[in-house]
Design an enzyme around this catalytic site. Sequence first.
Site, mmCIF file in Angstrom:
data_model
loop_
_atom_site.group_PDB
_atom_site.id
_atom_site.type_symbol
_atom_site.label_atom_id
_atom_site.label_comp_id
_atom_site.label_asym_id
_atom_site.label_seq_id
_atom_site.Cartn_x
_atom_site.Cartn_y
_atom_site.Cartn_z
ATOM 1 N N THR A 59 -7.268 -4.821 0.071
ATOM 2 C CA THR A 59 -7.279 -5.651 -1.352
ATOM 3 C C THR A 59 -8.131 -6.769 -1.285
ATOM 4 O O THR A 59 -8.933 -7.168 -2.208
ATOM 5 C CB THR A 59 -6.004 -6.029 -1.835
ATOM 6 O OG1 THR A 59 -5.187 -4.692 -1.793
ATOM 7 C CG2 THR A 59 -6.004 -6.340 -3.169
ATOM 8 N N SER B 21 0.829 -1.258 -0.171
ATOM 9 C CA SER B 21 -0.150 -0.032 0.056
ATOM 10 C C SER B 21 0.785 1.256 -0.280
ATOM 11 O O SER B 21 0.308 2.312 0.582
ATOM 12 C CB SER B 21 -0.929 0.135 1.133
ATOM 13 O OG SER B 21 -0.212 0.263 2.464
ATOM 14 N N GLU C 26 -2.397 -3.727 6.492
ATOM 15 C CA GLU C 26 -3.786 -3.470 6.089
ATOM 16 C C GLU C 26 -4.167 -3.184 4.595
ATOM 17 O O GLU C 26 -5.204 -3.627 4.118
ATOM 18 C CB GLU C 26 -4.170 -2.031 6.853
ATOM 19 C CG GLU C 26 -3.444 -0.797 5.972
ATOM 20 C CD GLU C 26 -1.932 -0.632 6.447
ATOM 21 O OE1 GLU C 26 -1.421 -0.037 5.549
ATOM 22 O OE2 GLU C 26 -1.521 -1.313 7.195
ATOM 23 N N ASP C 27 -2.887 -3.121 3.875
ATOM 24 C CA ASP C 27 -3.002 -3.140 2.411
ATOM 25 C C ASP C 27 -3.299 -4.413 1.681
ATOM 26 O O ASP C 27 -4.255 -4.469 1.182
ATOM 27 C CB ASP C 27 -1.777 -2.556 1.874
ATOM 28 C CG ASP C 27 -0.484 -3.581 2.620
ATOM 29 O OD1 ASP C 27 -0.654 -4.371 3.364
ATOM 30 O OD2 ASP C 27 0.803 -3.324 2.244
ATOM 31 N N PHE C 28 -2.996 -5.366 2.413
ATOM 32 C CA PHE C 28 -3.414 -6.798 1.938
ATOM 33 C C PHE C 28 -4.764 -7.037 2.358
ATOM 34 O O PHE C 28 -5.408 -7.550 1.256
ATOM 35 C CB PHE C 28 -2.325 -7.796 2.693
ATOM 36 C CG PHE C 28 -2.785 -9.351 2.238
ATOM 37 C CD1 PHE C 28 -2.406 -9.876 1.256
ATOM 38 C CD2 PHE C 28 -3.633 -10.098 2.961
ATOM 39 C CE1 PHE C 28 -2.565 -11.370 0.834
ATOM 40 C CE2 PHE C 28 -4.014 -11.271 2.836
ATOM 41 C CZ PHE C 28 -3.508 -11.874 1.745
#
Length: 413
Positions: free
Chosen positions: A248, A218, A243-245
Amino acid sequence: MHKALYGVDWSFVMSCIMILAWSIVWMIYFGALVYGKCHLYKKVTDGDTEQQSSCLPGVSIVKPLCSVLDSNLKENLITFFELNYPKFELLFCIQDRNENLIQLINELMLQYPEVESQIFIGAKDIVVNPKVNNMLNGYDKAQYPLLMISDSSIKMKPHTLTDMVSHMTEKVGLVHQVPIMCDGDLSFCRQVEQVWFGGAHARIYLFANAFGFNCMTSMSCVFRKKILDEEGGLVSMGNYLGEDFFLTQLIINKGWRVELSSQPGLQNPKSVSIQTYQARMLRWMYLRSTQLPMLLVLEPIQEHIYLAPLTSLALYYMFNIMPYIFIPAHFLVWIIADYILLTIVQGKRPTFSICSFVRAWVFRELSPLYLLPRLLKQRDIIWAGKKFRVHYGGVAESCLHCTCFPDFLNNGI
């Protein structure tokens, strides 16, 4: 002689598995090379006419900033104020009050009065993830349907946001960028970072996106804010350090597609060091292993410092190919392939010499010998001055607040 339990030749079985793994890794690499060549730096739309520009939706850009004033920060922020995009706002989220940082942003806001921008000082303390806590104020005030999260080390080209939004077609919920390291000082560590992001990291990143797998980082992404609002907003991602994973994955689970921008995400941090590089690599490996525990087995296999010797033993057993022939040939082809992939991802040849590339590449390839054993002993993660424990499945909990860790352990995202 090689027979074991149930009359199975386990040497034969393991040799077949290693040769298969070696073949799959090369297939992944070939797929990354083709996808990168066909996808990166390709224009989706001209974006030059007023009619096309007027059709683009507004974008709220959330910029989480820590209290440390990076020497490259001004250069990075200026590129956002100078974006060639019709309608966007900049939401600067400063973790703790820093007068020099606030003054810098205020000066830029005065220099670019036509750009909508706001400053939010002080992170909330609601969830576990400190980055999410820092972004909550900006997220709550975002007024446009598309939201971009962009780290402080990211710099932009004038048309990059247009390119990213152009990929946001009807069925797409998120657009992200493959991260690369900008040219900067000619330090050895920056060369190592460029080689890693343009080689080993890009290989997996490009292949995963070509076939729809989730491996998002991210540093820079644009997504439809309504998708996250339906789950309670950004705070719903706050119990994950990755949190990015999970953002998504949420978007994918809701039936939306994820696309990769044709423009890479340009990282332009201050001078980096081997310590910050190793700390980030270890942190990312730790997070990946908690999100997908199977990677504890797969991660070593795709590292060639382990793969090449094991495959050479398999080939010697199966076909009597001598290891002293296979291993040098394997690494020669591999370093050439990494150099080609680096030029594809960077869009040009590296600014440093071939000798410097080889030196940085050798260091990067040897790093797993040091990092993977440390990963097996890793129980906690240190980030932003705090210690966290991440459970399998990605949920994190905060441990005691840490105030005595070396600075290099707190750097990087």
